[in-house]
Design an enzyme around this catalytic site. Structure first.
Site, PDB file in Angstrom:
ATOM      1  N   CYS A   2       0.839  -1.052  -0.045  1.00 30.00           N
ATOM      2  CA  CYS A   2      -0.122   0.000   0.091  1.00 30.00           C
ATOM      3  C   CYS A   2       0.795   1.648   0.024  1.00 30.00           C
ATOM      4  O   CYS A   2       2.387   1.027   0.354  1.00 30.00           O
ATOM      5  CB  CYS A   2      -1.060   0.416   1.062  1.00 30.00           C
ATOM      6  SG  CYS A   2      -1.782  -1.762   1.301  1.00 30.00           S
ATOM      7  N   ILE A  60      -4.080  -8.284  -1.061  1.00 29.86           N
ATOM      8  CA  ILE A  60      -3.299  -9.110  -0.425  1.00 29.86           C
ATOM      9  C   ILE A  60      -3.708 -10.305   0.319  1.00 29.86           C
ATOM     10  O   ILE A  60      -4.042 -11.317  -0.245  1.00 29.86           O
ATOM     11  CB  ILE A  60      -1.875  -8.872  -0.165  1.00 29.86           C
ATOM     12  CG1 ILE A  60      -1.193  -7.328  -1.157  1.00 29.86           C
ATOM     13  CG2 ILE A  60      -1.236 -10.717  -0.321  1.00 29.86           C
ATOM     14  CD1 ILE A  60      -1.068  -7.914  -2.590  1.00 29.86           C
ATOM     15  N   ILE A 298      14.078 -11.448 -17.852  1.00 31.05           N
ATOM     16  CA  ILE A 298      13.382 -10.369 -18.968  1.00 31.05           C
ATOM     17  C   ILE A 298      14.900 -11.097 -19.620  1.00 31.05           C
ATOM     18  O   ILE A 298      16.518 -11.000 -19.205  1.00 31.05           O
ATOM     19  CB  ILE A 298      13.555  -8.802 -18.784  1.00 31.05           C
ATOM     20  CG1 ILE A 298      14.158  -8.990 -17.779  1.00 31.05           C
ATOM     21  CG2 ILE A 298      11.853  -9.104 -18.043  1.00 31.05           C
ATOM     22  CD1 ILE A 298      13.969  -7.160 -18.184  1.00 31.05           C
TER      23      ILE A 298
END
Length: 648
Positions: A2, A60, A298
């Site tokens: 948050c 969550i 990646i």
């Protein structure tokens, strides 16, 4: 995960605009895209204080009832929290047995009731990552706290007429009256460390709460207190039998650290680069789950920066559902986003691959486990082994050290590429006439004293304090002052480089995409055990992370266990000689940058010219200057109360 914003001011003082407060909270929506909540507390007495809290939530745990701010039974405490408490279930049961009443099933509410029960000592019981703010209306005080390793950020400003605090700097600025005054000392430190250390802040009158600290703030004073430190001075007995027992203990602790980080009411996966740390964490996850793990990596077109083959090897070995993306970075489009999300100048270019990795991962899951912290905790960086060599070479007679560090050797042919062996050897030899600690500081510095002397304007130099910029490094070595020098350096990195660079990079890049990252290596129980290990168990001159490899050799393919450390980088040196050359020159040689009065144009021109001529690799320095200038254009030059990313 948050983000929150808070403000406190005395009755009768200039009020804060409610609409602006709500807009500012919404500016943190990337940290919490699922919902928002507010508390607008009015003074309980004529001489009391207003307290406003704004919260953005990434759901969550407890998706239905976990909204914040959260209050206690009596209604005199209000909490906002950014983070996760992994042992909340056991803590909750104990609190229920003591008569506490819960309104939600969230982990954050546990902190509130623990604070009721134990005050600031409640932090000792928490296993997790967090920044938290608790408003105590009965005392007109604010309690701010940050987790032990600094995984979650927290900024505050205690001004003459108001107290401001927020998860990100952008949450303070609309309510910070007056111009945004830069801190010259913070700029100088940034250009050395490539981040702004938590001992200072890029703005005057604003503070970063350090990791493992809390602050109690009321009308009369600000009390900042450290509540935890890693026990480096409690070194274990270095016997074979005790080593075996300690390996068993590490296996138990790290396995449990992974297990409790798998608690989630939303999809979960892991980063998998093909390095030792991420492979190990994913392997431990696989032991706990009965379905294939979603893993993410990646790749780049440049071979020396592409770990794709190792990521695929790890994924195949562990049987994961692997997602791999080859990235062609759109740097000109990304630069303004980085300058906006990284509220302070941030010069670590690995923010680029971290950004793209977070974007790719968030397309499939909301939570990802990472291998962050393994290098600092278990001795994985090449520079630690270089420090071993430096301590050995420090015993050489002074005449020999002078010969080896002579400038003659620096003129010998050799690659200038950042990761080349020849470049590292030259750099090592050039520092041999310095003490090992001075060598280390110069190794990690982006700009050195002599380079900044040729870059700073006379006016800016006069604004700098007399403090030694290496103090941030050396002061944080004191936790291990009775240990060997390499252990001292590792203790310092745990408190400096890890939270200031690595965790800042991951937090802001992942939160920009609404992704929560969890780091089992940073479970404080694991860190405490690792801090007590003898240095020779962790690394020698040939290899790092020995203890970790020996303990978990069954989970790590041999090709990954024995591969050299690669790091997470991008080909900046190539980009600044090709694709980004014009952009860098246009920005760094602009009248706009020169008129700021920090740097002489001649020094910047010389640096760019040397880089283009391939006589020096100034890529990291050019990047640091570029990010500093773009940050100023985003946050200093704009007249907007709530600035947005600029357009290049």
């Amino acid at each position: 995960m948050c983000g929150f914003v808070g403000a406190v001011w005395k009755a009768g003082r200039a009020p804060i605009d409610r609409s602006l407060f709500e807009q500012t909270t919404q500016q943190l929506a990337h940290r919490g895209p699922d919902s928002s909540g507010f508390f607008f507390g009015e003074p309980a007495s004529p001489d009391g204080s207003h307290c406003w809290l704004g919260h953005r939530r990434l759901s969550i745990i407890d998706l239905e009832t976990g909204q914040q701010p959260i209050t206690n039974e009596a209604g005199n405490l209000q909490l906002v929290c950014n983070g996760e408490i992994y042992n909340y279930q056991s803590l909750r049961q104990d609190l229920l047995s003591r008569g506490h009443q819960f309104r939600t099933a969230s982990d954050s509410e546990v902190i509130l009731h623990l604070y009721e029960e134990h005050g600031p000592d409640c932090l000792q019981q928490l296993i997790g990552m967090f920044s938290v703010a608790i408003w105590d209306q009965s005392r007109s005080s604010i309690f701010l706290a940050r987790d032990r390793l600094g995984q979650k950020p927290l900024f505050y400003a205690n001004l003459s007429d108001r107290l401001l605090f927020a998860s990100e700097l952008k949450g303070l600025l609309p309510f910070h009256n007056g111009p945004r005054e830069l801190n010259p000392h913070a700029i100088d430190l940034y250009l050395r460390y490539q981040y702004v250390p938590h001992t200072t802040c890029i703005y005057q009158d604003v503070h970063q709460l350090p990791p493992a600290h809390y602050a109690l703030i009321d009308d009369s004073e600000v009390q900042v207190q450290r509540y935890w430190s890693a026990p480096y001075r409690q070194q274990v007995t270095a016997t074979p039998e005790f080593k075996r027992q300690t390996q068993e203990e590490l296996r138990e602790r790290l396995t449990d650290a992974v297990k409790i980080r798998l608690r989630s009411d939303v999809p979960l996966g892991s980063f998998l680069s093909g390095g030792l740390d991420s492979t190990l964490i994913t392997g431990l996850m696989a032991q706990e789950l009965d379905q294939p793990i979603k893993t993410f990596s990646i790749g780049f077109g440049t071979p020396e920066f592409d770990e794709s083959s190792f990521a695929q090897l790890a994924a195949k070995s562990l049987g994961t559902e692997h997602h791999q993306r080859t990235v062609t970075p759109q740097i000109e489009a990304l630069l303004p986003q980085l300058a906006w999300h990284y509220d302070q100048p941030f010069g670590d270019s690995s923010a680029i691959p971290t950004w793209y990795l977070s974007e790719e991962t968030r397309g499939s899951v909301t939570v990802a486990l990472t291998g962050d912290g393994g290098d600092e905790v278990f001795g994985g960086y090449d520079r630690y082994r270089a420090m071993l060599l430096a301590t050995w070479a420090d015993r050489f007679p002074s005449p020999l050290k002078k010969i080896l560090s002579a400038k003659l050797w620096q003129r010998m042919p050799g690659s200038i590429q950042y990761r080349s062996t020849a470049r590292r050897l030259k750099r090592f030899l050039s520092e041999m006439n310095s003490s090992p600690v001075d060598q280390y500081f110069r190794w990690i510095s982006i700009f050195r004293d002599e380079q900044l002397a040729g870059l700073y304007s006379t006016e800016f130099q006069h604004q700098l304090p007399s403090e030694d910029p290496s103090d941030f490094l050396t002061d944080n070595m004191q936790d291990a002052s009775d240990r060997d020098l390499v252990s001292q350096i590792m203790a310092s990195d745990l408190q400096t480089y890890l939270p200031g660079d690595i965790l800042t990079k991951v937090d802001l890049a992942s939160m920009a995409h609404g992704l929560e990252c969890r780091s089992p290596f940073l479970d404080h129980r694991v860190v405490e055990l690792a801090a007590q290990l003898p240095r020779e168990w962790k690394l020698n001159r040939k290899s790092g992370k020995k203890f970790l490899k020996e303990t978990f050799c069954d989970l790590i393919p041999n090709e990954i266990c024995e591969r050299p450390k690669m790091g997470f980088g991008v080909p900046l040196d190539h980009w600044f000689r090709n694709e980004l050359r014009t952009l860098a020159e246009d920005i760094l040689l602009s009248d706009r940058m020169e008129n700021r009065g920090m740097f002489g144009k001649e020094g910047v021109e010389r640096m760019l010219r040397e880089h283009q001529a391939n006589t020096h690799d100034h890529a990291a320095r050019i990047w640091s200057l570029l990010m500093l200038e773009l940050w100023q254009r985003t946050w200093i030059d704009t007249p907007q109360t709530l600035p947005q990313p600029i357009t290049l």
